[in-house]
Design an enzyme around this catalytic site. Structure first.
Site, PDB file in Angstrom:
ATOM      1  N   ASN A   1      -7.238  -4.085   1.803  1.00 54.95           N
ATOM      2  CA  ASN A   1      -6.606  -3.893   0.496  1.00 54.95           C
ATOM      3  C   ASN A   1      -5.152  -4.338   0.629  1.00 54.95           C
ATOM      4  O   ASN A   1      -4.335  -3.625   1.215  1.00 54.95           O
ATOM      5  CB  ASN A   1      -6.686  -2.410   0.088  1.00 54.95           C
ATOM      6  CG  ASN A   1      -5.934  -2.131  -1.195  1.00 54.95           C
ATOM      7  OD1 ASN A   1      -5.483  -3.044  -1.890  1.00 54.95           O
ATOM      8  ND2 ASN A   1      -5.779  -0.857  -1.519  1.00 54.95           N
ATOM      9  N   TRP A   2      -4.870  -5.490   0.085  1.00 53.53           N
ATOM     10  CA  TRP A   2      -3.519  -6.053   0.246  1.00 53.53           C
ATOM     11  C   TRP A   2      -2.495  -5.402  -0.687  1.00 53.53           C
ATOM     12  O   TRP A   2      -1.304  -5.652  -0.555  1.00 53.53           O
ATOM     13  CB  TRP A   2      -3.543  -7.556  -0.007  1.00 53.53           C
ATOM     14  CG  TRP A   2      -4.353  -8.351   0.979  1.00 53.53           C
ATOM     15  CD1 TRP A   2      -5.175  -7.869   1.972  1.00 53.53           C
ATOM     16  CD2 TRP A   2      -4.411  -9.785   1.080  1.00 53.53           C
ATOM     17  NE1 TRP A   2      -5.735  -8.915   2.668  1.00 53.53           N
ATOM     18  CE2 TRP A   2      -5.285 -10.095   2.142  1.00 53.53           C
ATOM     19  CE3 TRP A   2      -3.819 -10.825   0.362  1.00 53.53           C
ATOM     20  CZ2 TRP A   2      -5.569 -11.416   2.511  1.00 53.53           C
ATOM     21  CZ3 TRP A   2      -4.108 -12.137   0.719  1.00 53.53           C
ATOM     22  CH2 TRP A   2      -4.969 -12.418   1.790  1.00 53.53           C
ATOM     23  N   LYS A   3      -2.981  -4.634  -1.630  1.00 52.33           N
ATOM     24  CA  LYS A   3      -2.097  -4.000  -2.627  1.00 52.33           C
ATOM     25  C   LYS A   3      -1.215  -5.076  -3.279  1.00 52.33           C
ATOM     26  O   LYS A   3      -1.664  -6.209  -3.451  1.00 52.33           O
ATOM     27  CB  LYS A   3      -1.288  -2.880  -1.962  1.00 52.33           C
ATOM     28  CG  LYS A   3      -2.212  -1.912  -1.208  1.00 52.33           C
ATOM     29  CD  LYS A   3      -1.577  -0.630  -0.774  1.00 52.33           C
ATOM     30  CE  LYS A   3      -2.615   0.221  -0.060  1.00 52.33           C
ATOM     31  NZ  LYS A   3      -2.115   1.524   0.322  1.00 52.33           N
TER      32      LYS A   3
ATOM     33  N   GLU B   1      -3.386   5.207  -5.596  1.00 56.18           N
ATOM     34  CA  GLU B   1      -2.166   4.687  -6.225  1.00 56.18           C
ATOM     35  C   GLU B   1      -2.398   4.442  -7.713  1.00 56.18           C
ATOM     36  O   GLU B   1      -1.484   4.605  -8.525  1.00 56.18           O
ATOM     37  CB  GLU B   1      -1.708   3.412  -5.484  1.00 56.18           C
ATOM     38  CG  GLU B   1      -1.140   3.770  -4.109  1.00 56.18           C
ATOM     39  CD  GLU B   1      -1.369   2.738  -3.025  1.00 56.18           C
ATOM     40  OE1 GLU B   1      -1.702   1.577  -3.336  1.00 56.18           O
ATOM     41  OE2 GLU B   1      -1.228   3.094  -1.834  1.00 56.18           O
TER      42      GLU B   1
ATOM     43  N   GLU C   1     -10.049   8.216   1.210  1.00 52.79           N
ATOM     44  CA  GLU C   1      -8.666   7.935   1.584  1.00 52.79           C
ATOM     45  C   GLU C   1      -7.799   9.160   1.315  1.00 52.79           C
ATOM     46  O   GLU C   1      -7.340   9.365   0.177  1.00 52.79           O
ATOM     47  CB  GLU C   1      -8.136   6.753   0.762  1.00 52.79           C
ATOM     48  CG  GLU C   1      -8.908   5.476   0.970  1.00 52.79           C
ATOM     49  CD  GLU C   1      -8.049   4.235   0.693  1.00 52.79           C
ATOM     50  OE1 GLU C   1      -8.149   3.289   1.471  1.00 52.79           O
ATOM     51  OE2 GLU C   1      -7.263   4.237  -0.271  1.00 52.79           O
TER      52      GLU C   1
ATOM     53  N   GLY D   1      -0.381   4.817   4.205  1.00 48.38           N
ATOM     54  CA  GLY D   1       0.918   4.188   4.416  1.00 48.38           C
ATOM     55  C   GLY D   1       1.916   5.080   5.136  1.00 48.38           C
ATOM     56  O   GLY D   1       3.109   4.781   5.169  1.00 48.38           O
TER      57      GLY D   1
ATOM     58  N   SER E   1      -3.993   4.619   7.036  1.00 53.57           N
ATOM     59  CA  SER E   1      -3.369   4.278   8.320  1.00 53.57           C
ATOM     60  C   SER E   1      -4.394   3.957   9.402  1.00 53.57           C
ATOM     61  O   SER E   1      -4.177   4.258  10.577  1.00 53.57           O
ATOM     62  CB  SER E   1      -2.425   5.392   8.788  1.00 53.57           C
ATOM     63  OG  SER E   1      -1.379   5.566   7.835  1.00 53.57           O
TER      64      SER E   1
ATOM     65  N   GLY F   1      -5.024  -0.915   4.644  1.00 54.07           N
ATOM     66  CA  GLY F   1      -3.843  -1.347   3.908  1.00 54.07           C
ATOM     67  C   GLY F   1      -2.933  -2.164   4.801  1.00 54.07           C
ATOM     68  O   GLY F   1      -3.117  -3.365   5.003  1.00 54.07           O
ATOM     69  N   GLY F   2      -1.927  -1.508   5.376  1.00 53.65           N
ATOM     70  CA  GLY F   2      -0.906  -2.191   6.165  1.00 53.65           C
ATOM     71  C   GLY F   2      -1.453  -3.130   7.227  1.00 53.65           C
ATOM     72  O   GLY F   2      -0.972  -4.266   7.382  1.00 53.65           O
TER      73      GLY F   2
HETATM   74  P1  13P Z   1      -2.720   2.047   4.817  1.00 55.69           P
HETATM   75  O1  13P Z   1      -3.756   1.483   5.758  1.00 55.69           O
HETATM   76  O2  13P Z   1      -1.507   1.201   4.715  1.00 55.69           O
HETATM   77  O3  13P Z   1      -2.449   3.484   5.099  1.00 55.69           O
HETATM   78  O4  13P Z   1      -3.389   1.998   3.354  1.00 55.69           O
HETATM   79  C1  13P Z   1      -4.647   2.512   3.178  1.00 55.69           C
HETATM   80  C2  13P Z   1      -5.097   2.186   1.815  1.00 55.69           C
HETATM   81  O5  13P Z   1      -4.564   2.687   0.835  1.00 55.69           O
HETATM   82  C3  13P Z   1      -6.197   1.227   1.670  1.00 55.69           C
HETATM   83  O6  13P Z   1      -6.681   1.203   0.379  1.00 55.69           O
END
Ligand code: 13P
Length: 261
Positions: free
Chosen positions: A11-13, A99, A167, A173, A212, A233-234
């Site tokens: 998920n690149w957001k 989010e 999640e 994050g 994370s 995410g990250g």
């Molecule tokens: P992180 O891996 O950055 O914590 O994000 C997780 C996330 O929200 C994936 O949708």
């Protein structure tokens, strides 16, 4: 019971320009574009979907979006429909991310509508659920996750085209990860809800962990009975860490020993 085929989804957001997406996707395709041991998906922002789709052509990596609207076309300024996503090459879509719940007020009922619309359009919904820190500390995490899951899945009958992502909001994050045991406890509760709703087919619905997840903690998480992959995410924003996660997942073995997949 054998485990489900692992899905590693990025998920690149709201990250990566069109050009950046092209190069990240090319690196991911070079590293994992022909493997079939695990399913891999990338979910760039809307603006980068087309360039990502071009770079993914001919590879086994799936393309996903991060949201969809419930109408197919019309006067809905700023929204994107399922058929638009299909046309650009998407096969999956993230729904109900925390989010979106937090900043855009998405309710379980709205996420439920989106889930049905995505499935009807032939998009695989990745439905996100998860408790906040306050909810966990109040001992309400199973109640919250259960309400979110049953709300998002009300009236849904197609278990074959469905992915859930657990999640925990406090782990997103933040570098704080749920321990494998904490995650498994919630995944098992989600599994029970899925089996209640779909019968045996509920065992085949993949439940991803997100929050994370990174190459240092993925192995232990993926070893848990009801953790069928990760929503990243990250660590999905750099090819090295994302490909490392795909490699760790692949090392867990494929979906079965006889088909080699
Ligand atoms: P992180 O891996 O950055 O914590 O994000 C997780 C996330 O929200 C994936 O949708």
């Amino acid at each position: 019971m054998s485990k489900n085929k692992i899905l590693i989804a990025g998920n690149w957001k709201m990250n990566k320009t069109t050009a950046e997406a092209r190069s990240l996707v090319s690196e991911i395709v070079a590293g994992a574009g022909s493997q079939t041991k695990v399913d891999v998906a990338v979910c760039p922002p809307f603006t980068a979907l087309e360039s990502a789709a071009a770079s993914l052509k001919g590879s086994s990596v799936m393309l996903g979006a991060q949201n969809v609207y419930v109408k197919d076309s019309g006067a809905y300024t700023g929204e994107i429909s399922a058929s638009m996503l299909k046309e650009v090459g998407c096969s999956c879509v993230i729904l109900g991310h925390s989010e979106r719940r937090q900043y855009f007020g998405e309710s379980d009922a709205f996420i439920n509508e989106k889930t049905k619309v995505a499935q009807a359009a032939g998009l695989l919904p990745i439905v996100c659920v998860g408790e906040t820190l306050a909810e966990r500390e109040a001992g309400k995490m199973l109640e919250v996750v259960s309400t979110q899951t049953t709300g998002a899945l009300a009236g849904v009958t197609d278990a074959a085209n469905l992915v859930i992502a657990y999640e925990p909001v406090w782990a997103i994050g933040t570098g704080k990860t749920a321990t494998p045991e904490m995650a498994q406890e919630v995944h098992a509760a989600i599994r029970a809800l899925l089996v209640k709703q779909f019968g045996e087919a509920g065992n085949k619905v993949r439940i991803l962990y997100g929050g994370s997840m990174n190459p240092a903690n993925a192995s232990e998480l993926l070893d848990q009975a009801d953790i069928d992959g990760g929503l990243i995410g990250g660590a999905a924003l750099k090819s090295a860490s994302f490909l490392e996660l795909v490699a760790i997942a692949s090392s867990k073995g494929g979906c079965c020993c006889c088909c080699g997949k």
